[in-house]
Design a protein around this motif. Structure first.
Motif, PDB file in Angstrom:
ATOM      1  N   ASP A   1       0.993  13.769  -4.851  1.00  0.00           N
ATOM      2  CA  ASP A   1       0.955  14.709  -5.970  1.00  0.00           C
ATOM      3  C   ASP A   1       2.054  14.441  -6.999  1.00  0.00           C
ATOM      4  O   ASP A   1       1.797  14.410  -8.194  1.00  0.00           O
ATOM      5  N   LYS A   2       3.276  14.242  -6.525  1.00  0.00           N
ATOM      6  CA  LYS A   2       4.379  14.048  -7.465  1.00  0.00           C
ATOM      7  C   LYS A   2       4.373  12.656  -8.093  1.00  0.00           C
ATOM      8  O   LYS A   2       4.522  12.515  -9.305  1.00  0.00           O
ATOM      9  N   TYR A   3       4.203  11.618  -7.258  1.00  0.00           N
ATOM     10  CA  TYR A   3       4.294  10.251  -7.760  1.00  0.00           C
ATOM     11  C   TYR A   3       2.938   9.571  -7.968  1.00  0.00           C
ATOM     12  O   TYR A   3       2.877   8.415  -8.370  1.00  0.00           O
ATOM     13  N   LYS A   4       1.855  10.276  -7.665  1.00  0.00           N
ATOM     14  CA  LYS A   4       0.476   9.803  -7.943  1.00  0.00           C
ATOM     15  C   LYS A   4       0.155   8.466  -7.273  1.00  0.00           C
ATOM     16  O   LYS A   4      -0.621   7.673  -7.793  1.00  0.00           O
ATOM     17  N   ARG A   5       0.720   8.228  -6.100  1.00  0.00           N
ATOM     18  CA  ARG A   5       0.416   7.014  -5.330  1.00  0.00           C
ATOM     19  C   ARG A   5      -0.765   7.330  -4.409  1.00  0.00           C
ATOM     20  O   ARG A   5      -0.621   7.434  -3.197  1.00  0.00           O
ATOM     21  N   ASP A   6      -1.945   7.501  -5.025  1.00  0.00           N
ATOM     22  CA  ASP A   6      -3.103   8.028  -4.325  1.00  0.00           C
ATOM     23  C   ASP A   6      -4.226   7.014  -4.125  1.00  0.00           C
ATOM     24  O   ASP A   6      -5.375   7.376  -3.912  1.00  0.00           O
ATOM     25  N   SER A   7      -3.869   5.733  -4.163  1.00  0.00           N
ATOM     26  CA  SER A   7      -4.841   4.674  -3.868  1.00  0.00           C
ATOM     27  C   SER A   7      -4.076   3.512  -3.242  1.00  0.00           C
ATOM     28  O   SER A   7      -2.863   3.397  -3.417  1.00  0.00           O
ATOM     29  N   PRO A   8      -4.792   2.643  -2.516  1.00  0.00           N
ATOM     30  CA  PRO A   8      -4.101   1.490  -1.930  1.00  0.00           C
ATOM     31  C   PRO A   8      -3.408   0.626  -2.991  1.00  0.00           C
ATOM     32  O   PRO A   8      -2.303   0.142  -2.778  1.00  0.00           O
ATOM     33  N   ARG A   9      -4.029   0.450  -4.148  1.00  0.00           N
ATOM     34  CA  ARG A   9      -3.434  -0.365  -5.207  1.00  0.00           C
ATOM     35  C   ARG A   9      -2.147   0.274  -5.714  1.00  0.00           C
ATOM     36  O   ARG A   9      -1.118  -0.388  -5.846  1.00  0.00           O
ATOM     37  N   LYS A  10      -2.193   1.568  -5.983  1.00  0.00           N
ATOM     38  CA  LYS A  10      -1.003   2.259  -6.497  1.00  0.00           C
ATOM     39  C   LYS A  10       0.121   2.278  -5.459  1.00  0.00           C
ATOM     40  O   LYS A  10       1.288   2.121  -5.793  1.00  0.00           O
ATOM     41  N   LEU A  11      -0.245   2.475  -4.188  1.00  0.00           N
ATOM     42  CA  LEU A  11       0.768   2.504  -3.140  1.00  0.00           C
ATOM     43  C   LEU A  11       1.400   1.121  -2.979  1.00  0.00           C
ATOM     44  O   LEU A  11       2.617   1.008  -2.824  1.00  0.00           O
ATOM     45  N   CYS A  12       0.599   0.079  -3.053  1.00  0.00           N
ATOM     46  CA  CYS A  12       1.117  -1.284  -2.909  1.00  0.00           C
ATOM     47  C   CYS A  12       1.998  -1.691  -4.087  1.00  0.00           C
ATOM     48  O   CYS A  12       2.774  -2.630  -3.970  1.00  0.00           O
ATOM     49  N   ASN A  13       1.857  -1.007  -5.199  1.00  0.00           N
ATOM     50  CA  ASN A  13       2.697  -1.311  -6.354  1.00  0.00           C
ATOM     51  C   ASN A  13       4.084  -0.688  -6.242  1.00  0.00           C
ATOM     52  O   ASN A  13       4.895  -0.842  -7.155  1.00  0.00           O
ATOM     53  N   CYS A  14       4.350  -0.009  -5.145  1.00  0.00           N
ATOM     54  CA  CYS A  14       5.695   0.524  -4.871  1.00  0.00           C
ATOM     55  C   CYS A  14       6.511  -0.539  -4.156  1.00  0.00           C
ATOM     56  O   CYS A  14       5.978  -1.297  -3.352  1.00  0.00           O
ATOM     57  N   SER A  15       7.793  -0.534  -4.405  1.00  0.00           N
ATOM     58  CA  SER A  15       8.672  -1.370  -3.590  1.00  0.00           C
ATOM     59  C   SER A  15       8.952  -0.636  -2.282  1.00  0.00           C
ATOM     60  O   SER A  15       8.735   0.576  -2.175  1.00  0.00           O
ATOM     61  N   TRP A  16       9.436  -1.373  -1.310  1.00  0.00           N
ATOM     62  CA  TRP A  16       9.811  -0.766  -0.038  1.00  0.00           C
ATOM     63  C   TRP A  16      10.839   0.343  -0.279  1.00  0.00           C
ATOM     64  O   TRP A  16      10.719   1.437   0.257  1.00  0.00           O
ATOM     65  N   GLN A  17      11.839   0.077  -1.103  1.00  0.00           N
ATOM     66  CA  GLN A  17      12.889   1.066  -1.361  1.00  0.00           C
ATOM     67  C   GLN A  17      12.335   2.304  -2.053  1.00  0.00           C
ATOM     68  O   GLN A  17      12.734   3.429  -1.744  1.00  0.00           O
ATOM     69  N   THR A  18      11.404   2.119  -2.962  1.00  0.00           N
ATOM     70  CA  THR A  18      10.787   3.265  -3.642  1.00  0.00           C
ATOM     71  C   THR A  18      10.067   4.148  -2.627  1.00  0.00           C
ATOM     72  O   THR A  18      10.175   5.380  -2.670  1.00  0.00           O
ATOM     73  N   LEU A  19       9.349   3.524  -1.706  1.00  0.00           N
ATOM     74  CA  LEU A  19       8.662   4.298  -0.659  1.00  0.00           C
ATOM     75  C   LEU A  19       9.656   5.005   0.250  1.00  0.00           C
ATOM     76  O   LEU A  19       9.456   6.170   0.606  1.00  0.00           O
ATOM     77  N   VAL A  20      10.713   4.313   0.633  1.00  0.00           N
ATOM     78  CA  VAL A  20      11.753   4.944   1.456  1.00  0.00           C
ATOM     79  C   VAL A  20      12.308   6.168   0.728  1.00  0.00           C
ATOM     80  O   VAL A  20      12.481   7.240   1.324  1.00  0.00           O
ATOM     81  N   ASP A  21      12.557   6.023  -0.557  1.00  0.00           N
ATOM     82  CA  ASP A  21      13.093   7.134  -1.354  1.00  0.00           C
ATOM     83  C   ASP A  21      12.099   8.297  -1.426  1.00  0.00           C
ATOM     84  O   ASP A  21      12.485   9.465  -1.313  1.00  0.00           O
TER      85      ASP A  21
END
Length: 148
Positions: A50-70
């Protein structure tokens, strides 16, 4: 939260053919499948989707590991934040490369419930509990009551 969290509790309405909703439930099930409090998993889901709109495999994969950890940390999902971030990146990469970026493709290429379960468990970090949570709601919608 005393009850099992359902897709509708997260604002997800599962319907056959709705890939966006199916991926969101897959992601939520992944978070719920770990030994972590449900309310923390809910918070982490809302931060990611909801906040970061990482709602698809493509969008999630466009995150860095550190961004996901954060993001996981922001959702208080700190016990497993580093390993979960790594597994989420592997999960979306596998969806993108092996299943055309679609969770629905996993259902389509599976020839039995056993094959479907096996394919789901091939994702790093998905075990029987995560499959159980995911299939509790996705199975009836995507498989129907008399198939897979």
């Amino acid at each position: 939260m005393a009850h099992e969290v359902k897709a509708k509790d997260l604002g997800i309405t599962l319907a056959k053919g709705d890939e966006a909703a199916l991926f969101k439930w897959f992601l939520a099930s992944f978070l719920f499948g770990k030994r972590i409090q449900q309310d923390i998993a809910v918070d982490a889901y809302h931060v990611i989707v909801d906040k970061y709109k990482r709602d698809s495999p493509r969008k999630l994969c466009n995150c860095s590991w550190q961004t996901l950890v954060d993001m996981l940390g922001e959702g208080r999902y700190v016990r497993y934040d580093e390993s979960t971030a790594e597994r989420l990146l592997k999960l979306c990469d596998r969806l993108n490369t092996e299943y055309k970026g679609r969770v629905g493709t996993i259902f389509e290429v599976s020839d039995s419930r056993k094959d479907l379960d096996r394919r789901l468990r091939e994702f790093d970090g998905i075990g029987p509990k995560t499959v159980e949570i995911f299939m509790r709601e996705a199975g009836p919608v995507w498989c129907g009551s008399d198939s897979i």
